[in-house]
Design an enzyme around this catalytic site. Structure first.
Site, PDB file in Angstrom:
ATOM      1  N   GLU A 132      12.166   3.144  14.542  1.00 28.63           N
ATOM      2  CA  GLU A 132      11.241   4.162  14.043  1.00 28.63           C
ATOM      3  C   GLU A 132      10.009   4.136  14.926  1.00 28.63           C
ATOM      4  O   GLU A 132      10.032   3.551  16.018  1.00 28.63           O
ATOM      5  CB  GLU A 132      10.890   3.909  12.569  1.00 28.63           C
ATOM      6  CG  GLU A 132      10.318   2.528  12.287  1.00 28.63           C
ATOM      7  CD  GLU A 132      10.082   2.280  10.808  1.00 28.63           C
ATOM      8  OE1 GLU A 132       9.876   3.255  10.070  1.00 28.63           O
ATOM      9  OE2 GLU A 132      10.086   1.097  10.404  1.00 28.63           O
ATOM     10  N   TYR A 147       0.836  -1.204   0.000  1.00 21.27           N
ATOM     11  CA  TYR A 147       0.000   0.000   0.000  1.00 21.27           C
ATOM     12  C   TYR A 147       0.865   1.246   0.000  1.00 21.27           C
ATOM     13  O   TYR A 147       2.065   1.191   0.250  1.00 21.27           O
ATOM     14  CB  TYR A 147      -0.947   0.002   1.201  1.00 21.27           C
ATOM     15  CG  TYR A 147      -0.285   0.357   2.510  1.00 21.27           C
ATOM     16  CD1 TYR A 147      -0.428   1.628   3.065  1.00 21.27           C
ATOM     17  CD2 TYR A 147       0.500  -0.571   3.208  1.00 21.27           C
ATOM     18  CE1 TYR A 147       0.181   1.965   4.266  1.00 21.27           C
ATOM     19  CE2 TYR A 147       1.111  -0.240   4.410  1.00 21.27           C
ATOM     20  CZ  TYR A 147       0.942   1.027   4.935  1.00 21.27           C
ATOM     21  OH  TYR A 147       1.558   1.346   6.125  1.00 21.27           O
ATOM     22  N   LEU A 151      11.027   1.511   7.505  1.00 22.07           N
ATOM     23  CA  LEU A 151      10.429   2.012   6.281  1.00 22.07           C
ATOM     24  C   LEU A 151      11.224   3.222   5.798  1.00 22.07           C
ATOM     25  O   LEU A 151      11.540   4.115   6.585  1.00 22.07           O
ATOM     26  CB  LEU A 151       8.974   2.422   6.526  1.00 22.07           C
ATOM     27  CG  LEU A 151       8.231   2.922   5.286  1.00 22.07           C
ATOM     28  CD1 LEU A 151       8.020   1.796   4.284  1.00 22.07           C
ATOM     29  CD2 LEU A 151       6.896   3.551   5.660  1.00 22.07           C
ATOM     30  N   LYS A 187       6.472  -1.801   2.150  1.00 20.72           N
ATOM     31  CA  LYS A 187       5.240  -1.219   2.713  1.00 20.72           C
ATOM     32  C   LYS A 187       4.096  -2.215   2.497  1.00 20.72           C
ATOM     33  O   LYS A 187       3.239  -2.047   1.628  1.00 20.72           O
ATOM     34  CB  LYS A 187       4.953   0.135   2.077  1.00 20.72           C
ATOM     35  CG  LYS A 187       4.086   1.054   2.948  1.00 20.72           C
ATOM     36  CD  LYS A 187       4.125   2.463   2.435  1.00 20.72           C
ATOM     37  CE  LYS A 187       3.188   3.379   3.212  1.00 20.72           C
ATOM     38  NZ  LYS A 187       3.604   3.577   4.608  1.00 20.72           N
ATOM     39  N   ARG A 234      -7.901 -20.262  -1.304  1.00 23.82           N
ATOM     40  CA  ARG A 234      -6.835 -20.062  -0.321  1.00 23.82           C
ATOM     41  C   ARG A 234      -5.755 -21.142  -0.409  1.00 23.82           C
ATOM     42  O   ARG A 234      -6.022 -22.330  -0.249  1.00 23.82           O
ATOM     43  CB  ARG A 234      -7.413 -20.040   1.092  1.00 23.82           C
ATOM     44  CG  ARG A 234      -6.395 -19.593   2.145  1.00 23.82           C
ATOM     45  CD  ARG A 234      -7.005 -19.555   3.533  1.00 23.82           C
ATOM     46  NE  ARG A 234      -6.086 -18.959   4.488  1.00 23.82           N
ATOM     47  CZ  ARG A 234      -5.066 -19.590   5.057  1.00 23.82           C
ATOM     48  NH1 ARG A 234      -4.833 -20.866   4.765  1.00 23.82           N
ATOM     49  NH2 ARG A 234      -4.275 -18.969   5.915  1.00 23.82           N
TER      50      ARG A 234
END
Length: 295
Positions: free
Chosen positions: A181, A35, A205, A149, A103
């Site tokens: 972070e 995302y 990140l 991400k 799945r």
């Protein structure tokens, strides 16, 4: 914060009420997706190149085939703002998963990825940026590939919730005392005129705003030191702040109930906030500094 009517998908723009995916969706069942959150000021994207580049790096890292080329992605994101007639401050949330299939842990064959991107209004956190926020510290129990991400955010969510329960804005994460972070932002310590932050390795990140902080510091001849600091260093910090696309440059004035340098926002943080506003093209009338003066 309601979502604007039109949502970008992998095939077309659809009304938000008509967006449906099968229950066997890999993003839901495995967190098998990526995302981005992109800031919009006055109807224009900020740091769009950095966000698109990071999106495709994340896709490559998890072997996810994107439905658009980079050039097409730029066009579609621009069209998303135009379709919703965005002229104000907002954010775009974009998510791409490996698709819908029965799945199975192994990648499905011949399945198209699912993409959606939508727009929400997002006003600037003026009071928080002016006065500073509080934070807690928590162990960093996330996986080692935080530079991706991905949708696997449960440890981040739990840390953020623990901060919220204590009336705090963020949770500062650390591995064996070494600060990495925050739950949803990068974090920086100022000491003796230098800005310290964790190097951009796989375990954090690589924030888009973080890249600008480095540039701003260079512009202002402020040493930008990419080396970790420790939790115990916070008590001796001259300033502490965090950055993200939604929080911008946010001062931290209290950690674990203890004030950072008397609980006042420092001069270097203020200078970087000003640089951010200039870089983002924020008008003087909409500036955080004008907001503070008007109070």
């Amino acid at each position: 914060m309601s979502v604007y009517d039109y949502v970008l998908t992998e095939s077309d723009f659809v009304h938000k009420d008509d967006l449906h995916y099968p229950f066997e969706e890999r993003g839901l069942q495995f967190g098998d997706g990526i995302y981005e959150v992109i800031r919009v000021y006055n109807g224009k994207y900020y740091l769009i190149d950095e966000h698109v580049e990071r999106l495709y790096r994340s896709a490559d890292a998890v072997k996810l085939k994107m439905p658009f080329s980079k050039e097409e992605m730029y066009q579609q994101l621009d069209a998303l703002l135009q379709k919703n007639e965005i002229q104000n401050d907002a954010k775009v949330y974009m998510q791409i998963t490996r698709g819908s299939a029965p799945r199975d842990h192994a990648f499905p064959l011949n399945v198209k990825s699912n993409l959606y991107a939508y727009v929400q209004d997002l006003s600037r956190k003026m009071d928080f940026m002016a006065e500073g926020v509080s934070a807690i510290t928590r162990p960093d129990v996330r996986w080692d590939w935080c530079y991706i991400k991905s949708l696997n955010l449960l440890p981040n969510v739990i840390a953020k919730q623990e901060a919220s329960e204590q009336g705090c804005f963020e949770a500062i994460l650390h591995k064996d005392g070494e600060v990495t972070e925050c739950s949803s932002s990068n974090v920086y310590m100022v000491r003796d005129g230098k800005v310290y932050t964790h190097p951009a390795k796989e375990n954090i990140l690589h924030g888009c705003v973080r890249t600008r902080m480095k540039q701003f510091c260079e512009d202002e001849s402020i040493p930008f030191v990419e080396e970790p600091f420790r939790v115990e260093d916070i008590q001796d910090a001259d300033e502490l702040f965090l950055t993200s696309s939604t929080a911008e440059v946010m001062p931290i004035v209290q950690v674990d109930g203890k004030a950072v340098e008397g609980g006042q926002v420092g001069s270097i943080t203020r200078k970087l906030q000003h640089k951010y506003e200039q870089d983002a093209g924020i008008k003087e009338s909409q500036s955080m500094f004008s907001h503070v003066k008007a109070q």
